[in-house]
Motif scaffolding. Structure first.
Motif, mmCIF file in Angstrom:
data_model
loop_
_atom_site.group_PDB
_atom_site.id
_atom_site.type_symbol
_atom_site.label_atom_id
_atom_site.label_comp_id
_atom_site.label_asym_id
_atom_site.label_seq_id
_atom_site.Cartn_x
_atom_site.Cartn_y
_atom_site.Cartn_z
ATOM 1 N N ARG A 28 -46.550 19.093 64.582
ATOM 2 C CA ARG A 28 -46.973 20.219 65.434
ATOM 3 C C ARG A 28 -46.159 21.485 65.150
ATOM 4 O O ARG A 28 -46.147 22.405 65.963
ATOM 5 C CB ARG A 28 -46.836 19.815 66.906
ATOM 6 N N TRP A 29 -45.504 21.549 63.992
ATOM 7 C CA TRP A 29 -44.608 22.661 63.686
ATOM 8 C C TRP A 29 -45.276 24.024 63.872
ATOM 9 O O TRP A 29 -44.721 24.902 64.516
ATOM 10 C CB TRP A 29 -44.055 22.536 62.264
ATOM 11 N N ARG A 30 -46.448 24.235 63.310
ATOM 12 C CA ARG A 30 -47.096 25.553 63.396
ATOM 13 C C ARG A 30 -47.356 25.933 64.853
ATOM 14 O O ARG A 30 -47.065 27.042 65.283
ATOM 15 C CB ARG A 30 -48.400 25.529 62.594
ATOM 16 N N GLU A 31 -47.874 25.006 65.619
ATOM 17 C CA GLU A 31 -48.150 25.245 67.043
ATOM 18 C C GLU A 31 -46.862 25.538 67.822
ATOM 19 O O GLU A 31 -46.805 26.464 68.641
ATOM 20 C CB GLU A 31 -48.846 24.007 67.606
ATOM 21 N N VAL A 32 -45.819 24.770 67.560
ATOM 22 C CA VAL A 32 -44.535 24.948 68.248
ATOM 23 C C VAL A 32 -43.891 26.272 67.841
ATOM 24 O O VAL A 32 -43.345 26.989 68.683
ATOM 25 C CB VAL A 32 -43.596 23.755 67.975
ATOM 26 N N ALA A 33 -43.978 26.627 66.557
ATOM 27 C CA ALA A 33 -43.418 27.905 66.095
ATOM 28 C C ALA A 33 -44.137 29.078 66.758
ATOM 29 O O ALA A 33 -43.488 30.053 67.181
ATOM 30 C CB ALA A 33 -43.513 28.001 64.575
ATOM 31 N N ASP A 34 -45.456 29.011 66.875
ATOM 32 C CA ASP A 34 -46.218 30.071 67.554
ATOM 33 C C ASP A 34 -45.808 30.171 69.024
ATOM 34 O O ASP A 34 -45.610 31.264 69.555
ATOM 35 C CB ASP A 34 -47.724 29.817 67.443
ATOM 36 N N TRP A 35 -45.667 29.013 69.673
ATOM 37 C CA TRP A 35 -45.245 29.002 71.076
ATOM 38 C C TRP A 35 -43.856 29.621 71.210
ATOM 39 O O TRP A 35 -43.599 30.413 72.112
ATOM 40 C CB TRP A 35 -45.230 27.569 71.617
ATOM 41 N N ALA A 36 -42.950 29.241 70.306
ATOM 42 C CA ALA A 36 -41.572 29.727 70.385
ATOM 43 C C ALA A 36 -41.506 31.246 70.260
ATOM 44 O O ALA A 36 -40.782 31.911 71.012
ATOM 45 C CB ALA A 36 -40.721 29.069 69.296
ATOM 46 N N ASP A 37 -42.273 31.816 69.321
ATOM 47 C CA ASP A 37 -42.306 33.279 69.162
ATOM 48 C C ASP A 37 -42.787 33.959 70.442
ATOM 49 O O ASP A 37 -42.180 34.916 70.917
ATOM 50 C CB ASP A 37 -43.213 33.680 67.997
ATOM 51 N N LEU A 38 -43.872 33.444 70.991
ATOM 52 C CA LEU A 38 -44.441 34.028 72.205
ATOM 53 C C LEU A 38 -43.483 33.889 73.392
ATOM 54 O O LEU A 38 -43.251 34.842 74.142
ATOM 55 C CB LEU A 38 -45.781 33.349 72.522
ATOM 56 N N PHE A 39 -42.905 32.712 73.556
ATOM 57 C CA PHE A 39 -41.983 32.453 74.659
ATOM 58 C C PHE A 39 -40.759 33.362 74.566
ATOM 59 O O PHE A 39 -40.323 33.939 75.567
ATOM 60 C CB PHE A 39 -41.561 30.984 74.645
ATOM 61 N N ALA A 40 -40.205 33.506 73.366
ATOM 62 C CA ALA A 40 -39.022 34.349 73.170
ATOM 63 C C ALA A 40 -39.314 35.802 73.526
ATOM 64 O O ALA A 40 -38.504 36.464 74.185
ATOM 65 C CB ALA A 40 -38.532 34.234 71.734
ATOM 66 N N MET A 41 -40.465 36.297 73.105
ATOM 67 C CA MET A 41 -40.816 37.695 73.406
ATOM 68 C C MET A 41 -41.069 37.908 74.895
ATOM 69 O O MET A 41 -40.585 38.870 75.476
ATOM 70 C CB MET A 41 -42.069 38.104 72.608
ATOM 71 N N ARG A 42 -41.814 37.006 75.507
ATOM 72 C CA ARG A 42 -42.162 37.161 76.930
ATOM 73 C C ARG A 42 -40.963 37.050 77.854
ATOM 74 O O ARG A 42 -40.872 37.746 78.853
ATOM 75 C CB ARG A 42 -43.198 36.115 77.342
ATOM 76 N N HIS A 43 -40.072 36.144 77.539
ATOM 77 C CA HIS A 43 -38.956 35.870 78.448
ATOM 78 C C HIS A 43 -37.627 36.475 78.000
ATOM 79 O O HIS A 43 -36.612 36.270 78.657
ATOM 80 C CB HIS A 43 -38.808 34.354 78.639
ATOM 81 N N LYS A 44 -37.667 37.184 76.862
ATOM 82 C CA LYS A 44 -36.454 37.849 76.357
ATOM 83 C C LYS A 44 -35.298 36.855 76.216
ATOM 84 O O LYS A 44 -34.193 37.076 76.711
ATOM 85 C CB LYS A 44 -36.039 39.005 77.274
ATOM 86 N N VAL A 45 -35.597 35.730 75.562
ATOM 87 C CA VAL A 45 -34.596 34.691 75.321
ATOM 88 C C VAL A 45 -34.563 34.356 73.843
ATOM 89 O O VAL A 45 -35.450 34.721 73.080
ATOM 90 C CB VAL A 45 -34.905 33.405 76.134
ATOM 91 N N GLU A 46 -33.525 33.647 73.446
ATOM 92 C CA GLU A 46 -33.403 33.172 72.074
ATOM 93 C C GLU A 46 -33.961 31.747 72.001
ATOM 94 O O GLU A 46 -33.548 30.881 72.770
ATOM 95 C CB GLU A 46 -31.930 33.160 71.678
ATOM 96 N N VAL A 47 -34.886 31.533 71.093
ATOM 97 C CA VAL A 47 -35.487 30.208 70.921
ATOM 98 C C VAL A 47 -35.257 29.764 69.484
ATOM 99 O O VAL A 47 -35.500 30.519 68.543
ATOM 100 C CB VAL A 47 -37.002 30.220 71.224
ATOM 101 N N LYS A 48 -34.791 28.536 69.337
ATOM 102 C CA LYS A 48 -34.620 27.953 68.007
ATOM 103 C C LYS A 48 -35.356 26.625 67.974
ATOM 104 O O LYS A 48 -35.216 25.811 68.884
ATOM 105 C CB LYS A 48 -33.149 27.720 67.687
ATOM 106 N N ILE A 49 -36.129 26.450 66.915
ATOM 107 C CA ILE A 49 -36.808 25.186 66.678
ATOM 108 C C ILE A 49 -36.148 24.581 65.446
ATOM 109 O O ILE A 49 -36.180 25.174 64.369
ATOM 110 C CB ILE A 49 -38.321 25.386 66.445
ATOM 111 N N LEU A 50 -35.550 23.425 65.613
ATOM 112 C CA LEU A 50 -34.765 22.817 64.554
ATOM 113 C C LEU A 50 -35.436 21.539 64.060
ATOM 114 O O LEU A 50 -35.507 20.547 64.793
ATOM 115 C CB LEU A 50 -33.363 22.500 65.084
ATOM 116 N N PRO A 51 -35.962 21.543 62.821
ATOM 117 C CA PRO A 51 -36.500 20.303 62.261
ATOM 118 C C PRO A 51 -35.351 19.351 61.929
ATOM 119 O O PRO A 51 -34.334 19.783 61.380
ATOM 120 C CB PRO A 51 -37.201 20.753 60.974
#
Length: 121
Positions: free
Chosen positions: A31-54
């Protein structure tokens, strides 16, 4: 803020999500592509740092302060962890990469056979 989401390598089995340095969850690597898209959106909306680590299976165990040897003979893994592992393997068994799919199918068959034999004893 923006998310950091490196593409998984061939040995990676799952994704760990961190929000502002705190572990926030885990996802199947498929689900990497879906999770990466979510992470970008979440980081922008909530002004937080998000890291997705494989991570590989060994690294995933390391996050839980476990070694593979520690799991030998463990009869009762937590149900959520077991379901996560089995679902992840099922998704990987359908991977378009035939090498990845065969590897996951072998692990899945072994895990399901072990679960079946333990349920009969």
């Amino acid at each position: 803020m923006r998310a950091i989401c490196p593409k998984p390598g061939t040995d990676d089995l799952c994704l760990l999500a961190f929000v502002n340095g705190q572990r926030a969850g885990h996802f199947p690597v498929t689900r990497w592509r879906e999770v990466a898209d979510w992470a970008d959106l979440f980081a922008m909306r909530h002004k937080v740092e998000v890291k997705i680590l494989p991570v590989t299976g060994r690294e995933y165990l390391g996050f839980h302060n476990l070694r593979w040897q520690d799991l030998q003979g463990v009869g009762n893994p937590s149900v959520p962890d077991l379901l996560f592992a089995l679902n992840n393997l099922r998704e990987l068994a359908n991977d378009p990469d035939p090498v990845q799919a065969r590897r996951a199918a072998r692990l899945l068959a072994k895990a399901e056979a072990q679960a079946y034999s333990e349920s009969r004893s």
